[in-house]
Write a protein that holds these residues in place. Sequence first.
Motif, PDB file in Angstrom:
ATOM      1  N   LYS A   1       1.388  11.503  -0.694  1.00  0.00           N
ATOM      2  CA  LYS A   1       1.240  10.056  -0.828  1.00  0.00           C
ATOM      3  C   LYS A   1       0.506   9.461   0.375  1.00  0.00           C
ATOM      4  N   SER A   2       0.692  10.060   1.557  1.00  0.00           N
ATOM      5  CA  SER A   2       0.033   9.550   2.761  1.00  0.00           C
ATOM      6  C   SER A   2      -1.477   9.707   2.664  1.00  0.00           C
ATOM      7  N   LYS A   3      -1.920  10.849   2.180  1.00  0.00           N
ATOM      8  CA  LYS A   3      -3.366  11.070   2.029  1.00  0.00           C
ATOM      9  C   LYS A   3      -3.973  10.039   1.084  1.00  0.00           C
ATOM     10  N   SER A   4      -3.290   9.766  -0.020  1.00  0.00           N
ATOM     11  CA  SER A   4      -3.771   8.783  -0.979  1.00  0.00           C
ATOM     12  C   SER A   4      -3.775   7.391  -0.375  1.00  0.00           C
ATOM     13  N   MET A   5      -2.726   7.052   0.371  1.00  0.00           N
ATOM     14  CA  MET A   5      -2.643   5.727   0.990  1.00  0.00           C
ATOM     15  C   MET A   5      -3.758   5.531   2.006  1.00  0.00           C
TER      16      MET A   5
ATOM     17  N   ALA B   1       1.783   0.410  11.731  1.00  0.00           N
ATOM     18  CA  ALA B   1       2.552   0.310  10.486  1.00  0.00           C
ATOM     19  C   ALA B   1       2.241   1.473   9.538  1.00  0.00           C
ATOM     20  N   VAL B   2       0.966   1.818   9.401  1.00  0.00           N
ATOM     21  CA  VAL B   2       0.589   2.864   8.455  1.00  0.00           C
ATOM     22  C   VAL B   2       1.079   4.228   8.929  1.00  0.00           C
ATOM     23  N   ALA B   3       1.072   4.484  10.234  1.00  0.00           N
ATOM     24  CA  ALA B   3       1.594   5.753  10.744  1.00  0.00           C
ATOM     25  C   ALA B   3       3.073   5.906  10.391  1.00  0.00           C
ATOM     26  N   THR B   4       3.827   4.830  10.505  1.00  0.00           N
ATOM     27  CA  THR B   4       5.235   4.863  10.116  1.00  0.00           C
ATOM     28  C   THR B   4       5.384   5.106   8.624  1.00  0.00           C
ATOM     29  N   ALA B   5       4.553   4.443   7.826  1.00  0.00           N
ATOM     30  CA  ALA B   5       4.600   4.630   6.379  1.00  0.00           C
ATOM     31  C   ALA B   5       4.309   6.073   5.995  1.00  0.00           C
ATOM     32  N   CYS B   6       3.405   6.716   6.719  1.00  0.00           N
ATOM     33  CA  CYS B   6       3.094   8.125   6.444  1.00  0.00           C
ATOM     34  C   CYS B   6       4.312   9.005   6.668  1.00  0.00           C
TER      35      CYS B   6
ATOM     36  N   ALA C   1       0.814  -1.220   0.000  1.00  0.00           N
ATOM     37  CA  ALA C   1       0.000   0.000   0.000  1.00  0.00           C
ATOM     38  C   ALA C   1       0.844   1.264   0.000  1.00  0.00           C
ATOM     39  N   SER C   2       2.036   1.183   0.587  1.00  0.00           N
ATOM     40  CA  SER C   2       2.912   2.357   0.692  1.00  0.00           C
ATOM     41  C   SER C   2       3.974   2.392  -0.395  1.00  0.00           C
ATOM     42  N   ALA C   3       3.835   1.554  -1.429  1.00  0.00           N
ATOM     43  CA  ALA C   3       4.824   1.478  -2.511  1.00  0.00           C
ATOM     44  C   ALA C   3       6.230   1.222  -1.966  1.00  0.00           C
ATOM     45  N   GLY C   4       6.289   0.366  -0.948  1.00  0.00           N
ATOM     46  CA  GLY C   4       7.575  -0.055  -0.403  1.00  0.00           C
ATOM     47  C   GLY C   4       8.151   0.824   0.684  1.00  0.00           C
ATOM     48  N   MET C   5       7.468   1.904   1.057  1.00  0.00           N
ATOM     49  CA  MET C   5       8.032   2.811   2.053  1.00  0.00           C
ATOM     50  C   MET C   5       7.946   2.252   3.468  1.00  0.00           C
ATOM     51  N   PHE C   6       7.062   1.286   3.698  1.00  0.00           N
ATOM     52  CA  PHE C   6       7.087   0.552   4.969  1.00  0.00           C
ATOM     53  C   PHE C   6       7.728  -0.798   4.710  1.00  0.00           C
ATOM     54  N   ASP C   7       8.813  -1.076   5.410  1.00  0.00           N
ATOM     55  CA  ASP C   7       9.543  -2.313   5.153  1.00  0.00           C
ATOM     56  C   ASP C   7      10.239  -2.774   6.434  1.00  0.00           C
TER      57      ASP C   7
END
Length: 337
Positions: free
Chosen positions: A299-303, A287-292, A105-111
């Motif tokens: 990108k965060s708003k879209s995710m 996880a999503v908060a970290t990805a933001c 969902a984050s295009a790889g930014m959360f890993d």
Amino acid sequence: MLYKKNISCFFTLLTCMLSGWLISACHSDSYVRVEGMIWNTTYHITFRGNPGLRDSILATLNDVGKSLNVFDKSSVVSRVNDADSMIIDQRFAKVYEASRKVNIASAGMFDPTLSPLISAWGFGPGHRMSADTVAIDSILPFVGLQKTRLNGNFLVKDDRRTQFNFSAIAKGFGCDEVAALLKRNGVSDFLVEIGGELALSGESPRGGGWLVSIDMPILSDSTEIHDSCEIIEITDAGMATSGNYRNFRKEDGKTFGHTISPLTGRPVSTDVISATVIAPSAMEADAVATACMASGSVKSKSMLQNLRLEGMLILSDSSIWMSDGFSNHLRSLGAWK
């Protein structure tokens, strides 16, 4: 801390990673409070139920740590990090699959395979950043969740050097595991907080949902000032806040944030200085908060929209963005007085 006023009291919990306060008013003595230290952070749990569940709560937290605590050399994750490929337990598998969902969902930014980079930058166990450890380009080839996969209960790594660090999701998962334990034992009113990540259900001691205050982080002459930014009411959900202003490292006059880009291998600077996410589980919110933090506001708003989650972003220009659903949780400061 418990602040008594006449026959009622105010309960104020300063959370470590949430950068805010959980606030509720106590109207009865039927709620149980459990707190302590786990995984190098604090936990605070409030629930209406059998006080005898304390031991079960601690046992659950210890079981999660045996699977996911990277600071424990005997944990499953530590043994995975030292192996080519190996059998993993159910908890590892559940967090792995949730990580993969947010990774996509984050295009790889959360890993969660950033462990070697985290150590190289001085944030991991037993490391301090220096010129010889920041060999970023040599580390990147074996970083990437897509270089691993599950085959049943067997974790396969394409490169033995790939290592996991679930610190950006494990505390949320721990909240969910304790929440599940409480529900199995007939508890429907509770708040579970580990290192600032939250799992909430039912009614707070004051009645209604649980009140949480989120800080507006301000840096003044290298001093952190935390004024309440928003107060929200929430229940039957998970919640997490991530922010670089609480976890950074200074070296040679430079400040390095704790959010590392899986694409460049270097600490990433975006216009998001704090991200708060509400999700069905604390694990997903974590996880999503970290990805933001790693993705930036656009990108965060879209995710968040694609994942159908609610969130609030505090931006570097001190402006605040929040989703429509998040704004529905807003309450005034007078709500808990």
